[in-house]
Design an enzyme around this catalytic site. Structure first.
Site, PDB file in Angstrom:
ATOM      1  CG  ASP A  49       3.886  -2.821 -24.733  1.00 24.11           C
ATOM      2  OD1 ASP A  49       2.934  -3.146 -24.006  1.00 24.11           O
ATOM      3  OD2 ASP A  49       4.663  -3.660 -25.234  1.00 24.11           O
TER       4      ASP A  49
ATOM      5  CG  HIS B 219      -0.697  -2.356 -26.321  1.00 23.89           C
ATOM      6  ND1 HIS B 219      -0.534  -3.454 -27.137  1.00 23.89           N
ATOM      7  CD2 HIS B 219       0.016  -2.632 -25.207  1.00 23.89           C
ATOM      8  CE1 HIS B 219       0.240  -4.346 -26.542  1.00 23.89           C
ATOM      9  NE2 HIS B 219       0.593  -3.856 -25.350  1.00 23.89           N
TER      10      HIS B 219
ATOM     11  CD  GLU C 285       5.193  -8.581 -26.858  1.00 18.87           C
ATOM     12  OE1 GLU C 285       4.484  -9.229 -26.071  1.00 18.87           O
ATOM     13  OE2 GLU C 285       5.886  -7.601 -26.497  1.00 18.87           O
TER      14      GLU C 285
HETATM   15  N1  HPA Z   1       3.885  -8.174 -23.573  1.00 16.69           N
HETATM   16  C1  HPA Z   1       3.384  -9.023 -22.676  1.00 16.69           C
HETATM   17  N2  HPA Z   1       3.149  -8.687 -21.418  1.00 16.69           N
HETATM   18  C2  HPA Z   1       3.408  -7.444 -21.036  1.00 16.69           C
HETATM   19  C3  HPA Z   1       3.936  -6.520 -21.913  1.00 16.69           C
HETATM   20  C4  HPA Z   1       4.171  -6.902 -23.260  1.00 16.69           C
HETATM   21  O1  HPA Z   1       4.632  -6.147 -24.123  1.00 16.69           O
HETATM   22  N3  HPA Z   1       4.079  -5.366 -21.199  1.00 16.69           N
HETATM   23  C5  HPA Z   1       3.659  -5.604 -19.957  1.00 16.69           C
HETATM   24  N4  HPA Z   1       3.256  -6.875 -19.834  1.00 16.69           N
HETATM   25 ZN    ZN Z   2       1.620  -4.908 -23.878  1.00 18.79          ZN
END
Ligand code: HPA
Ligand code: ZN
Length: 342
Positions: A274, A13, A196
């Site tokens: 991320d 990720h 998230e």
């Molecule tokens: N979440 C959603 N979209 C994204 C993220 C994330 O953490 N990072 C880059 N695009």
């Molecule tokens: Zn992400």
């Protein structure tokens, strides 16, 4: 105490555009004669003070807007892979956001050519393997996503899966059911950011409607005991990003992060970075800082590394090779149960 940064691992990720360090943003902006609305690298970095996902996305899309040429995408990707290799990442499955580039007039092939060239070079020079996951921007229309999918069908080398990212709340997985159906019919695997900022219901939709192989983030599953039980029973991997969750205020402090509780619940959790250029640490640091904040044991760190390969889209033979290596690092084959692999 195990050196978690040195553990062999896969990163599952990471958004390539989120690895764009301020120094490189300035360098590429200058090369392309684009003005950056910040006086210095330090001034830009100090603007990285986010209140939620959207406040980050605004800065993230602005940063990547200086990317124009194949060389730009090459440099971005090469820099990430060098940094990942230093954390003993052996394999990376890397997200990219084509719509954020094609909407600015950068052709799809400029993005993919530059990225792929860097992946090929890193494979030879660093011994790190990589594949791509094309993410649809969920705050754009399903029709726009379908157009990107069409482009990928003409240029699909190294793209192993499609995913869903950007603003989550109000853009449920159901919006992309047809696009994902088409992607699967064309042979792509599927993943999706879910849970998230969005509710546990989005995780359930991603599983039921998009037939995802993994959930990206997924931390809000912990609010729904029956969902946790399902994820455990079906061994659905979750690509957790602890430092991201702190920076985007999904959790208040790293000490409050559910990662350890997720492992205790028997979930196949992995640790990832991320958007490391924005969230204060690459994958090694996500391991070491989570270990310190949550008192993770050596066995738990080993499980996280093992889960990263188990959850990857690597071929079975290569995956087993890495799992063997981890077994040998952690006390040798005699003390490790291999009952599931014989
Ligand atoms: N979440 C959603 N979209 C994204 C993220 C994330 O953490 N990072 C880059 N695009
Ligand atoms: Zn992400």
């Amino acid at each position: 105490m195990l050196d978690a940064r040195a553990l062999p691992k896969a990163e599952l990720h990471v958004h390539i555009e989120g690895t764009f360090e301020p120094e490189l943003i300035f360098e590429i902006a200058e090369r392309n004669r684009i003005a950056v609305p910040y006086a210095s690298v330090e001034a830009l970095r100090s603007a990285y003070d986010f209140t939620d996902l959207q406040s980050f996305l605004n800065v993230y899309y602005a940063g990547m807007s200086v990317l124009r040429t194949e060389r730009d995408y090459y440099d971005l990707t090469a820099a990430y892979l060098r940094r990942a290799a230093a954390d003993n990442v052996r394999h990376a499955e890397i997200f990219f956001d084509p719509q954020a580039h094609t909407a600015r007039g950068v052709p799809f092939a400029v993005v993919t050519n530059g990225i792929r060239e860097a992946l090929g070079d890193a494979e030879h020079e660093l011994g790190i393997s990589a594949q791509l996951i094309l993410c649809f921007l969920r705050d754009q229309s399903a029709a726009s996503a379908m157009q990107v999918l069409e482009a990928a069908l003409r240029d699909r080398e190294r793209i192993v899966a499609v995913g869903l990212d950007s603003g989550e709340v109000g853009n449920p997985p159901s919006k992309f059911e047809r696009v994902f159906e088409r992607a699967r019919a064309e042979g792509f695997l599927t993943v999706a950011h879910a849970g998230e900022e969005g509710p546990p219901e989005y995780i359930i939709e991603a599983l039921d409607l998009l037939k995802v192989s993994r959930i990206d983030h997924g931390v809000r599953c912990m609010e729904d005991a029956s969902l946790v039980e399902r994820l455990r029973r079906e061994r659905v991997p979750l690509t957790v990003c602890p430092l991201s969750n702190v920076r985007l205020k999904v959790v208040r402090r790293l000490e409050d992060h559910p990662l350890k509780r997720m492992l205790d619940a028997g979930l196949v959790a992995t640790v990832n970075s991320d958007d490391p250029a924005y969230f204060g640490g690459y994958v090694g640091e996500n391991y070491t800082r989570s270990a310190a904040a949550l008192s993770l044991t050596d066995a738990e760190l080993g499980t996280l590394a093992r889960n990263s390969f188990q959850a990857s889209f690597l071929d079975t033979v290569v995956r087993e090779h890495y799992l063997e290596e981890l077994n040998e690092l952690q006390g040798g084959p005699a003390t490790v149960s291999r009952s599931s692999t014989v």
